[in-house]
Scaffold this active site. Structure first.
Site, PDB file in Angstrom:
ATOM      1  N   THR A 219      -4.398 -14.818  -8.371  1.00 18.90           N
ATOM      2  CA  THR A 219      -5.641 -15.284  -9.013  1.00 18.90           C
ATOM      3  C   THR A 219      -5.672 -16.806  -9.022  1.00 18.90           C
ATOM      4  O   THR A 219      -4.916 -17.449  -8.284  1.00 18.90           O
ATOM      5  CB  THR A 219      -5.802 -14.672 -10.429  1.00 18.90           C
ATOM      6  OG1 THR A 219      -7.095 -14.981 -10.940  1.00 18.90           O
ATOM      7  CG2 THR A 219      -4.755 -15.185 -11.401  1.00 18.90           C
ATOM      8  N   ASN A 220      -6.507 -17.399  -9.847  1.00 20.98           N
ATOM      9  CA  ASN A 220      -6.594 -18.871  -9.928  1.00 20.98           C
ATOM     10  C   ASN A 220      -6.705 -19.292 -11.393  1.00 20.98           C
ATOM     11  O   ASN A 220      -6.660 -18.450 -12.286  1.00 20.98           O
ATOM     12  CB  ASN A 220      -7.776 -19.366  -9.095  1.00 20.98           C
ATOM     13  CG  ASN A 220      -9.060 -18.695  -9.533  1.00 20.98           C
ATOM     14  OD1 ASN A 220      -9.479 -18.805 -10.673  1.00 20.98           O
ATOM     15  ND2 ASN A 220      -9.687 -17.949  -8.613  1.00 20.98           N
ATOM     16  N   HIS A 221      -6.899 -20.568 -11.638  1.00 23.01           N
ATOM     17  CA  HIS A 221      -6.848 -21.084 -13.009  1.00 23.01           C
ATOM     18  C   HIS A 221      -8.142 -20.941 -13.795  1.00 23.01           C
ATOM     19  O   HIS A 221      -8.231 -21.424 -14.920  1.00 23.01           O
ATOM     20  CB  HIS A 221      -6.463 -22.568 -12.982  1.00 23.01           C
ATOM     21  CG  HIS A 221      -5.025 -22.801 -12.673  1.00 23.01           C
ATOM     22  ND1 HIS A 221      -4.014 -22.323 -13.481  1.00 23.01           N
ATOM     23  CD2 HIS A 221      -4.418 -23.428 -11.642  1.00 23.01           C
ATOM     24  CE1 HIS A 221      -2.853 -22.673 -12.974  1.00 23.01           C
ATOM     25  NE2 HIS A 221      -3.070 -23.325 -11.841  1.00 23.01           N
TER      26      HIS A 221
END
Ligand code: CTP
Length: 415
Positions: A219-221
């Site tokens: 995923t990402n931030h």
């Protein structure tokens, strides 16, 4: 920049009428938050309410006189030109009876007018919100339910009590919701005639999650905060809002319909389904461009060889906005599409390119290398670019304010 300010609540006159329920202590917090948000809050207390909390408590948090009797404020100050019940109702934007006891609702349902609250409720011409709170199954009683039904039929807006543990130790329906929920309902009522009244807005939020086994994902931030703020801003403008989100931890704005998703493919399916009858799509989600080529059925185990790594092959995900564009080119719907560009370099150049490639009406470009903006921060620094080539540079502001500016532009584009 005062994060507690809420544009919709600024300079609103709210009558907060409180009755004799233990939940009246929560109404103190509500009065305080509404005041901080920018509203002028006039509190009316019944006699029973004063058994739980003193008028001075409400006076302290609102900075205004508290009204306890038909003819006089608790502080001894009466309204200058009117008798209180007419003066309070006049020009009020909303009257909330929060918490409302079974007794007060019974009185209101029958039009009794024997104290300041009941007389003001009869005289007020603004929307009336009722949030019942009572212990021990009283809410479920046929008599209470009949009174609630009568009040709704006459146009009152009901905030349903929640289930949970009462002060008595019993469990059931009758708890007053938390302040944020109460304020969410109040916002819905105050916003209902807004610029997006009758419109459907779909907002995406959070970073997509691409699983490669049952416990792991890429995923990402993205925190989802900007997307949730956009959903709230669209609600404040009177829209029907669908929030397609990968985030599970942020409170869903009151009135938004949540469609929980995980992967980009899930989000694409949900966006296509939800935008069929939508007026606008705002893609605030941070969509993963790649996903693992395969997802293992079982958790991937380490091998006995301590030096062996794990290689995960990634393949390209579909581009949601490109897919929407293809459909929109054919059908013209949704009429307005807004994208985001989170960039670490050449911000404007990349944003302009995305605006064109994805066929957007508007793109919000933000530089993710700034610490006070972008992922997870409560503030954002955004430049709005539109398809006609105009640029609007927004100074550093809360994500809520950024959202209001974007939603204003959406309303303008919809005409
Ligand atoms: N977006 C999308 N589908 C994708 C990737 C992104 O719909 N597969 C949307 C995002 O929600 C955002 C906009 O496209 O509104 C731009 O996203 P961004 O990640 O900044 O751009 P990318 O298209 O991924 O381009 P690049 O890889 O060049 O940054």
């Amino acid at each position: 920049m005062r994060p507690e300010r809420i544009t919709l609540l600024e300079n609103k006159r709210i009558i907060l009428a409180v009755t004799g329920s233990i939940a009246v202590y929560k109404a103190v917090d509500l009065a305080s938050k509404l005041t901080q948000a920018g509203s002028a809050v006039d509190v009316i207390m019944t006699e029973a309410a004063q058994k739980f909390v003193a008028p001075i408590t409400f006076q302290s948090v609102t900075g205004r006189s508290v009204y306890t009797h038909l003819w006089q404020a608790a502080s001894g100050v009466s309204l200058p030109t009117h008798i209180a019940h007419v003066g309070l109702g006049e020009g009020a934007d909303l009257m909330g009876i929060i918490p409302a006891t079974a007794n007060t609702m019974a009185k209101l349902a029958h039009g009794l007018a024997d104290d300041l609250l009941s007389v003001t409720a009869l005289a007020a011409r603004c929307p009336v919100v009722i949030a019942p709170a009572m212990d021990g199954g009283m809410y479920e009683h046929t008599a209470t339910q009949a009174n609630v039904a009568t009040l709704i039929e006459r146009g009152a807006y009901l905030i349903e009590p929640e289930e949970g543990r009462f002060a008595s130790g019993l469990v059931g329906r009758g708890r007053l919701p938390e302040t944020t929920t109460l304020i969410g309902h109040i916002r819905q009522i105050l916003g209902r005639d807004g610029a997006l009244q009758g419109r459907k807005v779909v907002v995406t939020a959070g970073g997509t999650r691409e699983a490669f086994d049952p416990v792991r994902f890429i995923t990402n931030h993205s925190s989802g905060k900007q997307g949730y703020a956009l959903a709230q801003a669209a609600l404040d403008a009177g829209a029907r809002v669908t929030l397609i989100s990968t985030t599970r931890t942020l409170p869903v704005p009151v009135g938004a319909m949540l469609v929980p998703v995980d992967s980009t493919q899930d989000m694409l399916d949900a966006v296509l389904a939800q935008t069929q009858d939508a007026d606008a799509l705002v893609m605030a989600a941070a969509v993963s461009d790649f996903r693992p080529a395969t997802k293992a059925e079982q958790k991937i185990k380490k091998s006995a060889d301590d030096s062996a790594g794990l290689t995960v092959t990634l393949v390209r995900n579909p581009d949601i906005l490109q897919t929407v564009k293809a459909r929109r080119d054919a059908t013209g719907s949704p009429r307005v599409v807004v994208g985001f560009a989170a960039e670490s370099e050449n911000l404007l150049e990349h944003a302009q390119d995305k605006l064109r490639r994805k066929g957007l009406d508007l793109i919000a470009a933000n530089d993710i290398t700034a610490t006070d903006a972008g992922f997870a921060a409560d503030t954002n620094r955004v430049i709005l670019l539109d398809k006609d080539g105009s640029q609007e540079i927004l100074e550093l502001m809360t994500k809520a304010m950024v959202s209001e500016r974007i939603i204003e532009r959406v309303a303008l584009l919809l005409g």
